[in-house]
Motif scaffolding. Structure first.
Motif, PDB file in Angstrom:
ATOM      1  N   TYR A   1      -0.074 -26.068 -73.542  1.00 34.06           N
ATOM      2  CA  TYR A   1      -1.429 -26.460 -73.914  1.00 34.06           C
ATOM      3  C   TYR A   1      -1.458 -27.003 -75.329  1.00 34.06           C
ATOM      4  N   GLY A   2      -2.414 -27.839 -75.583  1.00 35.37           N
ATOM      5  CA  GLY A   2      -2.610 -28.396 -76.916  1.00 35.37           C
ATOM      6  C   GLY A   2      -3.381 -29.692 -76.799  1.00 35.37           C
TER       7      GLY A   2
ATOM      8  N   ALA B   1      -9.710 -36.791 -84.346  1.00 39.42           N
ATOM      9  CA  ALA B   1      -8.446 -37.429 -84.711  1.00 39.42           C
ATOM     10  C   ALA B   1      -7.293 -36.912 -83.868  1.00 39.42           C
ATOM     11  N   SER B   2      -7.438 -35.710 -83.286  1.00 32.95           N
ATOM     12  CA  SER B   2      -6.332 -35.129 -82.530  1.00 32.95           C
ATOM     13  C   SER B   2      -6.681 -34.770 -81.098  1.00 32.95           C
ATOM     14  N   SER B   3      -7.946 -34.659 -80.779  1.00 28.75           N
ATOM     15  CA  SER B   3      -8.341 -34.097 -79.490  1.00 28.75           C
ATOM     16  C   SER B   3      -9.099 -35.094 -78.622  1.00 28.75           C
ATOM     17  N   GLY B   4      -8.644 -35.240 -77.390  1.00 22.66           N
ATOM     18  CA  GLY B   4      -9.366 -36.073 -76.436  1.00 22.66           C
ATOM     19  C   GLY B   4     -10.725 -35.491 -76.102  1.00 22.66           C
ATOM     20  N   SER B   5     -10.801 -34.161 -75.972  1.00 23.83           N
ATOM     21  CA  SER B   5     -12.096 -33.546 -75.665  1.00 23.83           C
ATOM     22  C   SER B   5     -13.098 -33.819 -76.779  1.00 23.83           C
ATOM     23  N   ALA B   6     -12.631 -33.862 -78.014  1.00 28.56           N
ATOM     24  CA  ALA B   6     -13.533 -34.165 -79.136  1.00 28.56           C
ATOM     25  C   ALA B   6     -14.122 -35.558 -78.991  1.00 28.56           C
ATOM     26  N   ARG B   7     -13.338 -36.490 -78.544  1.00 25.24           N
ATOM     27  CA  ARG B   7     -13.838 -37.863 -78.395  1.00 25.24           C
ATOM     28  C   ARG B   7     -14.931 -37.920 -77.334  1.00 25.24           C
ATOM     29  N   TRP B   8     -14.735 -37.187 -76.227  1.00 24.69           N
ATOM     30  CA  TRP B   8     -15.790 -37.115 -75.210  1.00 24.69           C
ATOM     31  C   TRP B   8     -17.041 -36.457 -75.799  1.00 24.69           C
ATOM     32  N   ASN B   9     -16.853 -35.379 -76.573  1.00 26.21           N
ATOM     33  CA  ASN B   9     -17.991 -34.672 -77.170  1.00 26.21           C
ATOM     34  C   ASN B   9     -18.806 -35.596 -78.066  1.00 26.21           C
ATOM     35  N   ILE B  10     -18.116 -36.343 -78.899  1.00 27.79           N
ATOM     36  CA  ILE B  10     -18.803 -37.236 -79.838  1.00 27.79           C
ATOM     37  C   ILE B  10     -19.492 -38.372 -79.080  1.00 27.79           C
ATOM     38  N   LEU B  11     -18.830 -38.886 -78.065  1.00 22.75           N
ATOM     39  CA  LEU B  11     -19.440 -39.930 -77.255  1.00 22.75           C
ATOM     40  C   LEU B  11     -20.701 -39.400 -76.560  1.00 22.75           C
TER      41      LEU B  11
ATOM     42  N   ARG C   1      -9.182 -26.028 -76.799  1.00 19.22           N
ATOM     43  CA  ARG C   1      -8.913 -24.590 -76.690  1.00 19.22           C
ATOM     44  C   ARG C   1      -9.028 -23.917 -78.052  1.00 19.22           C
ATOM     45  N   ASP C   2      -8.509 -24.562 -79.102  1.00 20.96           N
ATOM     46  CA  ASP C   2      -8.630 -23.998 -80.459  1.00 20.96           C
ATOM     47  C   ASP C   2     -10.094 -23.934 -80.897  1.00 20.96           C
ATOM     48  N   ALA C   3     -10.890 -24.923 -80.486  1.00 25.02           N
ATOM     49  CA  ALA C   3     -12.317 -24.910 -80.821  1.00 25.02           C
ATOM     50  C   ALA C   3     -13.012 -23.740 -80.133  1.00 25.02           C
ATOM     51  N   THR C   4     -12.679 -23.501 -78.875  1.00 23.97           N
ATOM     52  CA  THR C   4     -13.255 -22.357 -78.157  1.00 23.97           C
ATOM     53  C   THR C   4     -12.895 -21.064 -78.867  1.00 23.97           C
TER      54      THR C   4
ATOM     55  N   GLU D   1     -13.995 -25.620 -69.539  1.00 27.34           N
ATOM     56  CA  GLU D   1     -13.441 -24.756 -70.592  1.00 27.34           C
ATOM     57  C   GLU D   1     -14.352 -23.544 -70.801  1.00 27.34           C
ATOM     58  N   ALA D   2     -15.658 -23.764 -70.785  1.00 26.79           N
ATOM     59  CA  ALA D   2     -16.616 -22.666 -70.920  1.00 26.79           C
ATOM     60  C   ALA D   2     -16.511 -21.712 -69.730  1.00 26.79           C
ATOM     61  N   ILE D   3     -16.388 -22.271 -68.537  1.00 27.16           N
ATOM     62  CA  ILE D   3     -16.249 -21.439 -67.343  1.00 27.16           C
ATOM     63  C   ILE D   3     -14.978 -20.607 -67.414  1.00 27.16           C
ATOM     64  N   LEU D   4     -13.864 -21.212 -67.822  1.00 26.48           N
ATOM     65  CA  LEU D   4     -12.594 -20.488 -67.943  1.00 26.48           C
ATOM     66  C   LEU D   4     -12.722 -19.332 -68.925  1.00 26.48           C
ATOM     67  N   ALA D   5     -13.339 -19.565 -70.074  1.00 21.84           N
ATOM     68  CA  ALA D   5     -13.490 -18.505 -71.068  1.00 21.84           C
ATOM     69  C   ALA D   5     -14.345 -17.361 -70.513  1.00 21.84           C
ATOM     70  N   ARG D   6     -15.399 -17.689 -69.801  1.00 24.19           N
ATOM     71  CA  ARG D   6     -16.248 -16.641 -69.210  1.00 24.19           C
ATOM     72  C   ARG D   6     -15.486 -15.885 -68.132  1.00 24.19           C
ATOM     73  N   GLN D   7     -14.696 -16.588 -67.329  1.00 24.82           N
ATOM     74  CA  GLN D   7     -13.895 -15.914 -66.307  1.00 24.82           C
ATOM     75  C   GLN D   7     -12.849 -14.996 -66.937  1.00 24.82           C
ATOM     76  N   SER D   8     -12.481 -15.296 -68.180  1.00 22.39           N
ATOM     77  CA  SER D   8     -11.505 -14.480 -68.904  1.00 22.39           C
ATOM     78  C   SER D   8     -12.174 -13.330 -69.648  1.00 22.39           C
ATOM     79  N   GLY D   9     -13.480 -13.140 -69.434  1.00 24.05           N
ATOM     80  CA  GLY D   9     -14.172 -11.997 -70.004  1.00 24.05           C
ATOM     81  C   GLY D   9     -15.018 -12.275 -71.235  1.00 24.05           C
ATOM     82  N   GLU D  10     -15.059 -13.507 -71.703  1.00 25.30           N
ATOM     83  CA  GLU D  10     -15.875 -13.826 -72.885  1.00 25.30           C
ATOM     84  C   GLU D  10     -17.355 -13.844 -72.489  1.00 25.30           C
ATOM     85  N   ASP D  11     -18.220 -13.475 -73.426  1.00 23.50           N
ATOM     86  CA  ASP D  11     -19.639 -13.333 -73.130  1.00 23.50           C
ATOM     87  C   ASP D  11     -20.467 -14.265 -74.010  1.00 23.50           C
ATOM     88  N   PHE D  12     -20.917 -15.355 -73.447  1.00 24.55           N
ATOM     89  CA  PHE D  12     -21.757 -16.327 -74.138  1.00 24.55           C
ATOM     90  C   PHE D  12     -22.535 -17.086 -73.083  1.00 24.55           C
TER      91      PHE D  12
END
Length: 186
Positions: free
Chosen positions: A13-14, A98-108, A143-146, A163-174
């Motif tokens: 991952y990265g 500058a490093s993350s594809g997900s960031a580019r989608w977020n900004i768009l 993943r680092d942002a999460t 990514e949000a769904i995965l974190a919640r399935q892993s026990g995170e609460d938000f």
């Protein structure tokens, strides 16, 4: 099945671009999932992926998601959409474009929601300036942002819904909000 009994997975991952460069530089991979088409194009140019990679029935798309706004459990700031992200007290974490594809989608998505609501390019650029005034952290990957959000570095995370769904399935609460104006990511 018996055909897959000797199949093993070694995950990596990265940031999407980093992963793509790693494969070009020798990381063995039978399956890759990148954020941006350019990361696959790099593998085509290196002779590792067929030029017609997106000609099949799925057009090379292996998953999709949407840009969401992740908030602390109970949504204490009452965030409903993009316009709430530039209010006092909001601290955003989103990956570094500058490093993350997900960031580019977020900004768009942040930019395009202004256009979708009848705004101009100038208004969308002005919104992004205000948006970035509220960014508290720009980690290297989605993943680092999460992880930064979960550790409390901000009270809002801009992320892929999966990514949000995965974190919640892993026990995170938000909680998270799927804004009325967002982007489908393929």
């Amino acid at each position: 099945t018996t055909e897959g009994k000797d199949v093993t997975w070694q995950e990596s991952y990265g940031p999407s671009g980093d992963q793509s460069r790693a494969v070009v530089n020798g990381l063995k991979a039978d399956y890759v999932n990148f954020s941006l088409e350019g990361d696959v194009t790099r593998l085509v140019k290196a002779g590792l992926v067929a030029e017609d990679w997106k000609s099949g029935p799925t057009k090379g798309i292996v998953s999709d998601s949407a840009v969401v706004i992740v908030v602390q459990k109970g949504n204490p700031l009452g965030i409903k959409d993009w316009s709430d992200l530039t209010k006092p007290g909001v601290k955003i974490v989103t990956p570094n474009p500058a490093s993350s594809g997900s960031a580019r989608w977020n900004i768009l998505a942040a930019y395009q929601q202004v256009i979708a609501n009848g705004g101009t390019d100038a208004e969308a650029k002005a919104y992004l300036t205000k948006f970035f005034d509220h960014v508290a952290a720009l980690p290297g990957s989605g993943r680092d942002a999460t992880n930064a959000f979960l550790q409390g570095s901000a009270n809002v995370l801009i992320s892929y819904e999966n990514e949000a769904i995965l974190a919640r399935q892993s026990g995170e609460d938000f909680d998270y909000i799927l804004p009325a104006a967002t982007l489908k990511i393929e």
